[in-house]
Design an enzyme around this catalytic site. Structure first.
Site, PDB file in Angstrom:
ATOM      1  CB  SER A 141      -0.871   0.008   1.259  1.00  0.00           C
ATOM      2  OG  SER A 141      -1.415   1.296   1.476  1.00  0.00           O
ATOM      3  CE1 TYR A 154      -4.066  -2.455   4.669  1.00  0.00           C
ATOM      4  CE2 TYR A 154      -3.070  -0.299   4.275  1.00  0.00           C
ATOM      5  CZ  TYR A 154      -3.700  -1.446   3.792  1.00  0.00           C
ATOM      6  OH  TYR A 154      -3.958  -1.570   2.449  1.00  0.00           O
TER       7      TYR A 154
END
Ligand code: NAP
Length: 246
Positions: A141, A154
């Site tokens: 990401s 995350y």
């Protein structure tokens, strides 16, 4: 065992979101596609029906990527029904936005179980099962570059995926298999949109110089490139795709 007529791709987390669009695109480019999902059985079956009606080969396989036995079965069923695997797209992932101090043990474990262990589990199977000349695309990401508050766990789970990608590319020396990762910026799927106000969504949309959210098609096109002959020389790379955000 089927006689293998087309290249075979496994796309994890392909019932919805980016994964479903990747499965569509790879099918349209001639791949037989295994659509993995964890709980969205109806969506996965509907996608299989859609692809078969368009003349493609597709199957849906329920498997929790966090579970090593499930992942072994995912590969076995794909091999039996479609043939030996050429392409693995490690798209399955979850995001819960919460300050680190408010994370429970369970949420920490779940995020790493799906995002990091899930990728580890499929890579380990792929090491012995992928055809020579195969392709692996992992999912990181662009938040790894942004270090946004609320994303610590995350981001940590995805930073680990980037490390797995770079080392595994070297460990597969001699097999002609490339291992890369795509690191999208905000993409208009449930994972990103869930729990955000319209104002927050618009703020994210304005952040990149291209001034919009990513769409699943933006990312699917990059995956299609990375698994194509044109990308044969791209290996061990993290490709950020975010409209210039970071
Ligand atoms: P999404 O719309 O929430 O879809 C997630 C997919 O993953 C679903 O098909 C879901 O299937 C599957 N999945 C979840 N847990 C699973 C498990 N344990 N085993 C197997 N499949 C599982 O998410 P998305 O936005 O498409 O995200 C796809 C990937 O891109 C993720 O790795 C995400 O971290 C990454 N990413 C997304 C964005 C973004 O803004 N959207 C940005 C950067 C990176 P079920 O419904 O069946 O559980």
């Amino acid at each position: 065992m089927t006689s293998q007529t087309s290249k075979v791709a496994i796309v994890t987390g392909a019932s919805r979101g980016i994964g479903a669009v990747i499965a569509r695109q790879l099918a349209s480019e001639g791949f037989a596609v295994a659509i993995n999902y964890a709980s969205s059985a109806a969506e996965a079956s509907a996608l299989v029906v859609e692809l078969r009606q368009a003349g493609h080969r597709a199957i849906a396989i329920k498997a929790d990527v966090a579970n090593a036995d499930d992942v072994r079965r995912l590969f076995e069923q794909t091999e039996t029904q479609l043939g030996k695997v050429d392409v693995l797209v490690n798209n399955a992932g979850i995001l819960k936005v919460l300050p680190l101090a408010q994370h429970s043990d369970e949420l920490f474990e779940q995020t790493f179980a799906i995002n990091t262990r899930g990728t580890f589990n499929t890579l380990r199977e792929a090491a012995t099962r992928l055809n020579t000349g195969g392709r692996i695309v992992n999912f990181s990401s662009s938040t790894v570059g942004l270090n946004l508050p609320g994303y610590a766990v995350y981001i940590a789970s995805k930073a680990a995926v980037e490390s797995l990608t770079q080392v595994f590319a070297k460990e597969l020396r001699g097999r002609s298999i490339t291992v890369n990762a795509v690191a999208p910026g905000p993409v208009a799927t449930e994972l990103f949109l869930h729990g955000k106000s319209e104002e927050q969504i618009q703020n994210f949309a304005k952040m990149p110089p291209l001034e919009r959210l990513g769409q699943p098609e933006d990312i699917a096109g990059i995956v299609a490139f990375l698994v194509s002959p044109a990308a044969a020389w791209v290996n061990g790379q993290i490709l950020r795709a975010n409209g210039g955000l970071v």
